[in-house]
Design a protein around this motif. Structure first.
Motif, PDB file in Angstrom:
ATOM      1  N   PHE A 103      -8.100  -5.174 -65.290  1.00  9.03           N
ATOM      2  CA  PHE A 103      -7.443  -6.160 -64.224  1.00  9.03           C
ATOM      3  C   PHE A 103      -9.057  -7.463 -64.271  1.00  9.03           C
ATOM      4  O   PHE A 103      -9.180  -8.305 -64.163  1.00  9.03           O
ATOM      5  CB  PHE A 103      -7.430  -5.837 -62.785  1.00  9.03           C
ATOM      6  CG  PHE A 103      -6.960  -6.572 -62.376  1.00  9.03           C
ATOM      7  CD1 PHE A 103      -6.278  -7.864 -62.225  1.00  9.03           C
ATOM      8  CD2 PHE A 103      -7.681  -6.764 -61.079  1.00  9.03           C
ATOM      9  CE1 PHE A 103      -5.815  -7.919 -61.117  1.00  9.03           C
ATOM     10  CE2 PHE A 103      -7.786  -8.000 -60.438  1.00  9.03           C
ATOM     11  CZ  PHE A 103      -6.649  -8.973 -60.428  1.00  9.03           C
ATOM     12  N   GLN A 104     -10.296  -6.413 -63.632  1.00 10.73           N
ATOM     13  CA  GLN A 104     -11.111  -6.782 -64.252  1.00 10.73           C
ATOM     14  C   GLN A 104     -11.596  -7.856 -64.974  1.00 10.73           C
ATOM     15  O   GLN A 104     -12.335  -9.435 -64.881  1.00 10.73           O
ATOM     16  CB  GLN A 104     -12.622  -6.455 -63.449  1.00 10.73           C
ATOM     17  CG  GLN A 104     -12.420  -5.487 -62.324  1.00 10.73           C
ATOM     18  CD  GLN A 104     -13.347  -4.240 -62.236  1.00 10.73           C
ATOM     19  OE1 GLN A 104     -13.955  -3.872 -62.778  1.00 10.73           O
ATOM     20  NE2 GLN A 104     -13.902  -4.379 -60.540  1.00 10.73           N
ATOM     21  N   HIS A 105     -11.972  -7.600 -66.227  1.00  7.80           N
ATOM     22  CA  HIS A 105     -12.351  -7.526 -67.619  1.00  7.80           C
ATOM     23  C   HIS A 105     -11.166  -8.787 -68.412  1.00  7.80           C
ATOM     24  O   HIS A 105     -11.411  -9.477 -68.537  1.00  7.80           O
ATOM     25  CB  HIS A 105     -12.608  -6.987 -68.421  1.00  7.80           C
ATOM     26  CG  HIS A 105     -13.973  -6.605 -67.908  1.00  7.80           C
ATOM     27  ND1 HIS A 105     -15.375  -6.751 -67.692  1.00  7.80           N
ATOM     28  CD2 HIS A 105     -14.346  -5.153 -67.095  1.00  7.80           C
ATOM     29  CE1 HIS A 105     -16.354  -6.291 -66.906  1.00  7.80           C
ATOM     30  NE2 HIS A 105     -15.573  -4.486 -66.683  1.00  7.80           N
ATOM     31  N   GLN A 106     -10.143  -8.186 -67.660  1.00  8.73           N
ATOM     32  CA  GLN A 106      -9.118  -9.568 -68.424  1.00  8.73           C
ATOM     33  C   GLN A 106      -8.972  -8.656 -69.948  1.00  8.73           C
ATOM     34  O   GLN A 106      -8.297  -9.877 -70.974  1.00  8.73           O
ATOM     35  CB  GLN A 106      -8.740 -10.233 -68.153  1.00  8.73           C
ATOM     36  CG  GLN A 106      -8.182 -10.972 -67.024  1.00  8.73           C
ATOM     37  CD  GLN A 106      -7.965 -11.719 -66.386  1.00  8.73           C
ATOM     38  OE1 GLN A 106      -7.706 -12.868 -66.745  1.00  8.73           O
ATOM     39  NE2 GLN A 106      -7.984 -12.043 -65.059  1.00  8.73           N
ATOM     40  N   LEU A 109      -1.350  -5.386 -56.091  1.00 13.20           N
ATOM     41  CA  LEU A 109      -1.994  -3.829 -56.594  1.00 13.20           C
ATOM     42  C   LEU A 109      -3.946  -3.018 -57.102  1.00 13.20           C
ATOM     43  O   LEU A 109      -4.263  -2.316 -56.140  1.00 13.20           O
ATOM     44  CB  LEU A 109      -1.516  -2.736 -57.750  1.00 13.20           C
ATOM     45  CG  LEU A 109      -0.251  -2.684 -57.635  1.00 13.20           C
ATOM     46  CD1 LEU A 109       0.101  -2.011 -59.504  1.00 13.20           C
ATOM     47  CD2 LEU A 109       0.336  -1.113 -56.533  1.00 13.20           C
ATOM     48  N   ALA A 110      -4.190  -4.344 -57.248  1.00  8.65           N
ATOM     49  CA  ALA A 110      -6.069  -3.977 -57.666  1.00  8.65           C
ATOM     50  C   ALA A 110      -6.906  -3.735 -56.254  1.00  8.65           C
ATOM     51  O   ALA A 110      -7.443  -3.785 -56.367  1.00  8.65           O
ATOM     52  CB  ALA A 110      -5.661  -5.563 -58.534  1.00  8.65           C
ATOM     53  N   THR A 111      -6.543  -5.365 -55.661  1.00 11.64           N
ATOM     54  CA  THR A 111      -7.097  -4.841 -53.866  1.00 11.64           C
ATOM     55  C   THR A 111      -6.798  -3.025 -53.907  1.00 11.64           C
ATOM     56  O   THR A 111      -8.344  -2.669 -52.780  1.00 11.64           O
ATOM     57  CB  THR A 111      -7.027  -5.822 -52.630  1.00 11.64           C
ATOM     58  OG1 THR A 111      -7.060  -7.018 -53.692  1.00 11.64           O
ATOM     59  CG2 THR A 111      -7.925  -5.552 -52.522  1.00 11.64           C
ATOM     60  N   ASP A 112      -6.349  -3.065 -53.349  1.00  6.13           N
ATOM     61  CA  ASP A 112      -5.929  -1.028 -52.726  1.00  6.13           C
ATOM     62  C   ASP A 112      -6.275  -0.160 -53.899  1.00  6.13           C
ATOM     63  O   ASP A 112      -6.593   0.532 -53.557  1.00  6.13           O
ATOM     64  CB  ASP A 112      -3.993  -1.623 -52.319  1.00  6.13           C
ATOM     65  CG  ASP A 112      -3.851  -1.584 -51.716  1.00  6.13           C
ATOM     66  OD1 ASP A 112      -4.241  -2.678 -50.823  1.00  6.13           O
ATOM     67  OD2 ASP A 112      -2.513  -2.564 -51.653  1.00  6.13           O
ATOM     68  N   PHE A 113      -6.054  -0.918 -55.083  1.00  4.39           N
ATOM     69  CA  PHE A 113      -6.714   0.599 -55.940  1.00  4.39           C
ATOM     70  C   PHE A 113      -8.323   0.486 -55.862  1.00  4.39           C
ATOM     71  O   PHE A 113      -8.633   1.727 -55.829  1.00  4.39           O
ATOM     72  CB  PHE A 113      -6.319   0.382 -57.343  1.00  4.39           C
ATOM     73  CG  PHE A 113      -4.552   0.787 -57.832  1.00  4.39           C
ATOM     74  CD1 PHE A 113      -3.872   0.853 -56.854  1.00  4.39           C
ATOM     75  CD2 PHE A 113      -4.539   0.762 -59.294  1.00  4.39           C
ATOM     76  CE1 PHE A 113      -2.685   1.481 -56.735  1.00  4.39           C
ATOM     77  CE2 PHE A 113      -3.198   1.081 -59.608  1.00  4.39           C
ATOM     78  CZ  PHE A 113      -2.152   1.505 -58.607  1.00  4.39           C
TER      79      PHE A 113
END
Length: 279
Positions: free
Chosen positions: A13-16, A64-68
């Motif tokens: 997610f961070q680097h796509q 989902l990204a923030t919670d993960f």
């Protein structure tokens, strides 16, 4: 859920990019793709879609990204943060130890059996105290001994100068510790000669209270000599030699033998010994 799936997802997610995530994790790109497919199966939604030559997160991935990431941070902090040791230290020596970043100091309980029970149960990591035990489960190091000193207020009407006799000691009013060991008072434990009757008019639960009561009355009290030197000027106290023959109070470092080789435990033990030896 497998934590590795969450870590892989956050990196993608961070680097796509599956490729960049694979490089960071040190695994192959197919392994990252397989992990994302497994996570998509678990959550029941697509997480990434093709976008030109790269990928873009779906709305489900964004949610989902923030919670993960928050969950990963909590776990990492719990696993990798420095553990704070919980240490019982006899109150009169706390001033010599100062602050130790990874240690929390507490005053030992009166109940010695409770103290050793807490060491066994790993509720306490280390004890600096006058107590001891024959239990072979514990390591006991003798690290210091403290002379007993008499304290009174500097303008005490019956104590002139630094002259203090045995006769005068027994004539004055006394402050005594509430705590006893095996039914004996503090002085009875360490006296090396028979004691005469003392006129005990007040009681104190610790040395700080003893010093404050002595500073505000005509009573005399007993404290560790190093404690007396630390607080005499601030509380306007006079320090007098003990006219009754007493042995010095032994200070022990006590811990469970399972902690002998623990690196953090060893470091703090050595630091404490260095500071106490500087008294």
């Amino acid at each position: 859920m497998d934590l590795n799936l969450a870590r892989t997802f956050v990196l993608v997610f961070q680097h796509q990019s599956f490729t960049k995530a694979a490089d960071i994790l040190g695994v192959s790109q197919p392994a990252v793709s397989k992990a994302i497919r497994k996570l998509e199966s678990d959550v029941g939604d697509a997480l990434f879609v093709k976008s030109g030559r790269g990928i873009s997160p779906t709305s489900r991935a964004v949610s989902l990204a923030t919670d993960f990431q928050r969950a990963i941070d909590i776990i990492d902090n719990a696993v990798f943060s420095k553990n704070r040791l919980s240490i019982y230290c006899v109150e009169a020596l706390m001033h010599t130890l100062g602050d130790i970043e990874t240690a929390t100091f507490k005053v030992p309980p009166f109940d010695q059996e409770l103290l050793f029970d807490q060491l066994r149960a790993q509720q306490i990591d280390l004890v600096i105290d006058t107590t001891t035990t024959k239990d072979s489960a514990f390591e006991i190091e003798s690290i210091h001994s403290e002379p007993i000193a008499v304290i009174c207020r500097k303008d005490h009407p019956k104590i002139i100068g630094d002259t203090f006799t045995r006769e005068l000691y027994y004539q004055l009013e006394h402050i005594e510790y509430k705590a006893t060991r095996d039914g004996r008072s503090f002085l009875e434990v360490f006296a090396e000669e028979p004691l005469e009757h003392r006129n005990v008019v007040r009681q104190a639960s610790n040395q700080a209270t003893m010093a404050m009561l002595a500073a505000k009355s005509d009573c005399i009290g007993l404290v560790f000599q190093s404690f007396a030197k630390e607080w005499a000027d601030r509380l306007n106290l006079k320090i007098l030699p003990m006219p009754v023959k007493c042995r010095d109070v032994p200070i022990h470092m006590i811990y469970h033998k399972r902690r002998i080789q623990d690196p953090q435990h060893r470091t703090i033990r050595e630091l404490i010994k260095q500071r106490i030896h500087s008294i």
